[in-house]
Design a protein around this motif. Structure first.
Motif, PDB file in Angstrom:
ATOM      1  N   GLY A   1      53.536  18.451  45.489  1.00 28.95           N
ATOM      2  CA  GLY A   1      52.782  18.474  44.683  1.00 28.95           C
ATOM      3  C   GLY A   1      52.218  19.364  43.471  1.00 28.95           C
ATOM      4  N   ALA A   2      51.215  18.781  42.203  1.00 31.00           N
ATOM      5  CA  ALA A   2      51.816  19.499  40.949  1.00 31.00           C
ATOM      6  C   ALA A   2      50.096  19.956  40.722  1.00 31.00           C
ATOM      7  CB  ALA A   2      53.149  18.666  40.301  1.00 31.00           C
ATOM      8  N   SER A  34      58.575   1.704  48.422  1.00 33.62           N
ATOM      9  CA  SER A  34      59.224   0.811  49.618  1.00 33.62           C
ATOM     10  C   SER A  34      60.796   0.542  48.645  1.00 33.62           C
ATOM     11  CB  SER A  34      58.838   0.108  50.485  1.00 33.62           C
ATOM     12  OG  SER A  34      58.878  -1.197  49.285  1.00 33.62           O
ATOM     13  N   ALA A  35      60.412   0.330  47.130  1.00 30.74           N
ATOM     14  CA  ALA A  35      61.789   0.174  46.173  1.00 30.74           C
ATOM     15  C   ALA A  35      61.768   1.776  46.261  1.00 30.74           C
ATOM     16  CB  ALA A  35      61.372  -0.498  45.657  1.00 30.74           C
ATOM     17  N   TYR A  36      62.579   2.537  46.428  1.00 31.83           N
ATOM     18  CA  TYR A  36      63.288   3.695  46.241  1.00 31.83           C
ATOM     19  C   TYR A  36      62.617   4.232  44.632  1.00 31.83           C
ATOM     20  CZ  TYR A  36      63.897   4.317  51.145  1.00 31.83           C
ATOM     21  OH  TYR A  36      64.723   3.640  52.378  1.00 31.83           O
ATOM     22  N   GLY A  37      63.371   3.620  43.889  1.00 32.28           N
ATOM     23  CA  GLY A  37      63.440   3.809  42.856  1.00 32.28           C
ATOM     24  C   GLY A  37      61.868   3.720  41.915  1.00 32.28           C
ATOM     25  N   ALA A  38      60.858   3.006  42.616  1.00 32.88           N
ATOM     26  CA  ALA A  38      59.937   2.865  41.871  1.00 32.88           C
ATOM     27  C   ALA A  38      58.859   4.245  42.161  1.00 32.88           C
ATOM     28  CB  ALA A  38      59.066   1.487  42.479  1.00 32.88           C
ATOM     29  N   THR A  39      59.684   5.143  43.225  1.00 32.09           N
ATOM     30  CA  THR A  39      58.570   6.315  43.260  1.00 32.09           C
ATOM     31  C   THR A  39      58.536   7.338  42.176  1.00 32.09           C
ATOM     32  OG1 THR A  39      59.702   6.227  45.518  1.00 32.09           O
ATOM     33  CG2 THR A  39      58.965   8.408  44.520  1.00 32.09           C
ATOM     34  N   ILE A  40      57.154   7.935  42.279  1.00 37.68           N
ATOM     35  CA  ILE A  40      56.338   9.080  41.202  1.00 37.68           C
ATOM     36  C   ILE A  40      56.736  10.320  41.653  1.00 37.68           C
ATOM     37  CG2 ILE A  40      54.600   9.333  39.504  1.00 37.68           C
ATOM     38  CD1 ILE A  40      54.116   6.181  40.227  1.00 37.68           C
ATOM     39  N   CYS A  41      57.013  11.242  40.784  1.00 39.40           N
ATOM     40  CA  CYS A  41      56.865  12.302  41.496  1.00 39.40           C
ATOM     41  C   CYS A  41      56.254  12.935  41.337  1.00 39.40           C
ATOM     42  CB  CYS A  41      57.941  13.084  40.569  1.00 39.40           C
ATOM     43  SG  CYS A  41      60.241  13.187  40.917  1.00 39.40           S
ATOM     44  N   ALA A  42      55.453  14.373  41.892  1.00 42.13           N
ATOM     45  CA  ALA A  42      54.450  14.895  41.711  1.00 42.13           C
ATOM     46  C   ALA A  42      54.421  15.386  40.412  1.00 42.13           C
ATOM     47  CB  ALA A  42      54.154  15.821  42.272  1.00 42.13           C
ATOM     48  N   GLU A  43      55.035  16.004  39.546  1.00 44.36           N
ATOM     49  CA  GLU A  43      55.341  16.252  38.553  1.00 44.36           C
ATOM     50  C   GLU A  43      54.718  15.025  37.123  1.00 44.36           C
ATOM     51  OE1 GLU A  43      57.520  16.186  40.350  1.00 44.36           O
ATOM     52  OE2 GLU A  43      58.423  19.219  39.873  1.00 44.36           O
ATOM     53  N   GLY A  44      55.035  13.747  37.177  1.00 46.50           N
ATOM     54  CA  GLY A  44      54.626  13.104  36.648  1.00 46.50           C
ATOM     55  C   GLY A  44      53.744  11.818  36.759  1.00 46.50           C
ATOM     56  N   SER A  45      53.406  12.455  37.978  1.00 41.82           N
ATOM     57  CA  SER A  45      51.768  12.184  38.365  1.00 41.82           C
ATOM     58  C   SER A  45      50.623  13.030  37.660  1.00 41.82           C
ATOM     59  CB  SER A  45      51.482  12.496  40.166  1.00 41.82           C
ATOM     60  OG  SER A  45      50.463  11.902  40.805  1.00 41.82           O
ATOM     61  N   ALA A  46      51.135  14.598  37.810  1.00 43.35           N
ATOM     62  CA  ALA A  46      50.250  14.917  37.069  1.00 43.35           C
ATOM     63  C   ALA A  46      50.399  15.370  35.754  1.00 43.35           C
ATOM     64  CB  ALA A  46      50.570  16.660  37.960  1.00 43.35           C
ATOM     65  N   ILE A  47      50.994  14.763  34.911  1.00 42.74           N
ATOM     66  CA  ILE A  47      51.554  14.560  33.978  1.00 42.74           C
ATOM     67  C   ILE A  47      50.628  13.360  33.407  1.00 42.74           C
ATOM     68  CG2 ILE A  47      52.851  14.057  31.699  1.00 42.74           C
ATOM     69  CD1 ILE A  47      54.933  16.752  33.408  1.00 42.74           C
ATOM     70  N   SER A  48      51.102  12.439  34.031  1.00 46.62           N
ATOM     71  CA  SER A  48      49.656  11.323  33.750  1.00 46.62           C
ATOM     72  C   SER A  48      48.940  11.803  33.810  1.00 46.62           C
ATOM     73  CB  SER A  48      50.841  10.428  34.530  1.00 46.62           C
ATOM     74  OG  SER A  48      52.058   9.757  34.155  1.00 46.62           O
ATOM     75  N   HIS A  49      48.230  12.014  35.080  1.00 51.29           N
ATOM     76  CA  HIS A  49      46.167  11.947  34.953  1.00 51.29           C
ATOM     77  C   HIS A  49      46.738  12.787  34.458  1.00 51.29           C
ATOM     78  CE1 HIS A  49      43.521  14.749  38.283  1.00 51.29           C
ATOM     79  NE2 HIS A  49      42.844  13.478  37.329  1.00 51.29           N
ATOM     80  N   ALA A  50      46.945  14.281  33.560  1.00 48.46           N
ATOM     81  CA  ALA A  50      46.638  15.100  32.153  1.00 48.46           C
ATOM     82  C   ALA A  50      46.291  13.801  31.000  1.00 48.46           C
ATOM     83  CB  ALA A  50      47.122  15.969  31.480  1.00 48.46           C
ATOM     84  N   VAL A  51      47.537  13.218  30.640  1.00 51.35           N
ATOM     85  CA  VAL A  51      47.938  12.615  29.305  1.00 51.35           C
ATOM     86  C   VAL A  51      46.776  11.112  29.203  1.00 51.35           C
ATOM     87  CG1 VAL A  51      49.178  10.806  28.639  1.00 51.35           C
ATOM     88  CG2 VAL A  51      49.637  12.901  29.458  1.00 51.35           C
ATOM     89  N   SER A  52      46.353  10.496  30.834  1.00 51.21           N
ATOM     90  CA  SER A  52      45.101   9.494  30.798  1.00 51.21           C
ATOM     91  C   SER A  52      43.936   9.917  30.514  1.00 51.21           C
ATOM     92  CB  SER A  52      45.777   8.591  31.970  1.00 51.21           C
ATOM     93  OG  SER A  52      45.787   9.377  32.799  1.00 51.21           O
ATOM     94  N   CYS A  53      43.838  11.317  30.861  1.00 48.18           N
ATOM     95  CA  CYS A  53      42.672  11.218  30.422  1.00 48.18           C
ATOM     96  C   CYS A  53      42.286  12.212  29.538  1.00 48.18           C
ATOM     97  CB  CYS A  53      42.319  13.265  31.679  1.00 48.18           C
ATOM     98  SG  CYS A  53      41.649  12.752  33.367  1.00 48.18           S
ATOM     99  N   GLY A  54      43.626  11.900  28.514  1.00 54.20           N
ATOM    100  CA  GLY A  54      42.759  12.192  26.976  1.00 54.20           C
ATOM    101  C   GLY A  54      44.035  14.049  26.743  1.00 54.20           C
ATOM    102  N   ALA A  55      44.544  14.765  27.247  1.00 55.22           N
ATOM    103  CA  ALA A  55      45.211  15.889  26.938  1.00 55.22           C
ATOM    104  C   ALA A  55      46.051  15.414  26.727  1.00 55.22           C
ATOM    105  CB  ALA A  55      45.597  16.632  28.799  1.00 55.22           C
ATOM    106  N   ARG A  56      46.892  15.954  25.550  1.00 59.83           N
ATOM    107  CA  ARG A  56      47.818  15.964  24.688  1.00 59.83           C
ATOM    108  C   ARG A  56      48.473  17.118  24.701  1.00 59.83           C
ATOM    109  NH1 ARG A  56      46.602  11.311  26.286  1.00 59.83           N
ATOM    110  NH2 ARG A  56      46.439   9.887  24.273  1.00 59.83           N
ATOM    111  N   ARG A  57      48.428  18.226  24.388  1.00 61.34           N
ATOM    112  CA  ARG A  57      49.580  19.089  24.793  1.00 61.34           C
ATOM    113  C   ARG A  57      49.689  20.005  26.685  1.00 61.34           C
ATOM    114  NH1 ARG A  57      52.964  20.400  21.260  1.00 61.34           N
ATOM    115  NH2 ARG A  57      52.377  22.595  21.956  1.00 61.34           N
ATOM    116  N   LEU A  58      50.629  20.220  26.548  1.00 57.47           N
ATOM    117  CA  LEU A  58      50.081  20.542  28.120  1.00 57.47           C
ATOM    118  C   LEU A  58      50.751  22.394  27.807  1.00 57.47           C
ATOM    119  CD1 LEU A  58      50.982  17.100  30.076  1.00 57.47           C
ATOM    120  CD2 LEU A  58      48.667  17.970  28.736  1.00 57.47           C
ATOM    121  N   ASP A  59      49.902  22.934  28.755  1.00 57.57           N
ATOM    122  CA  ASP A  59      50.938  24.552  28.630  1.00 57.57           C
ATOM    123  C   ASP A  59      51.762  25.172  30.019  1.00 57.57           C
ATOM    124  OD1 ASP A  59      50.951  27.482  27.226  1.00 57.57           O
ATOM    125  OD2 ASP A  59      50.679  27.503  29.128  1.00 57.57           O
ATOM    126  N   THR A  60      50.910  24.127  31.122  1.00 56.75           N
ATOM    127  CA  THR A  60      52.011  25.049  32.387  1.00 56.75           C
ATOM    128  C   THR A  60      51.889  23.927  33.087  1.00 56.75           C
ATOM    129  OG1 THR A  60      50.829  27.358  31.721  1.00 56.75           O
ATOM    130  CG2 THR A  60      51.563  26.157  34.548  1.00 56.75           C
TER     131      THR A  60
END
Ligand code: THU
Length: 128
Positions: free
Chosen positions: A27-28, A46-72
């Motif tokens: 989780g991130a 199931s195609a393992y390489g298509a896996t999304i990491c927790a950090e990438g998922s959280a960053i995508s969440h932030a960016v897709s909500c409009g955030a552009r400057r991330l701190d932590t």
């Protein structure tokens, strides 16, 4: 917010991990420059390489909500039994560089461990 509080959010986010293949739940939480929080969890495929990491998922969440400057970014995979903390993979470190992440907090059995992204990925790639 304290490192402990952010780690608690990351741990809670790990409950939503979709990890039927590795059983490794991560989780991130990302905090943007304005102080907004965005969580994420790993999403396997199931195609393992298509896996999304927790950090990438959280960053995508932030960016897709409009955030552009991330701190932590705070990350936890303690429930998966990763005693040393389970540090972000190289790909996720580069995702953090793109949006200016400064601080990375990793959950460990000894408590939260704080780093500057610069330590974890010196000379990260930037178009500038
Ligand atoms: N994983 C993350 O979510 N973050 C990382 O930084 C490394 C690995 C996930 C991907 C996969 O679902 C599982 O952990 C095992 O690699």
């Amino acid at each position: 917010m304290t490192a402990e509080e952010l780690i608690a959010e990351a741990r809670a986010a790990a409950a939503n991990a979709y990890a039927p293949y590795s059983r490794f739940r991560v989780g991130a939480v990302v905090v943007d420059a304005a102080g907004n929080h965005y969580t994420g969890a790993n999403v396997e495929n199931s195609a393992y390489g298509a896996t999304i990491c927790a950090e990438g998922s959280a960053i995508s969440h932030a960016v897709s909500c409009g955030a552009r400057r991330l701190d932590t970014v705070a990350v936890s995979c303690l429930d998966a039994g990763e005693a040393d903390g389970g540090y972000p993979c190289g790909n996720c470190r580069q995702l953090m560089v793109e949006f200016g992440v400064r601080r990375v907090i990793v959950d460990t059995v000894d408590g939260p461990r704080e780093h500057l992204l610069e330590e974890l990925l010196p000379f990260g790639f930037k178009f500038e």
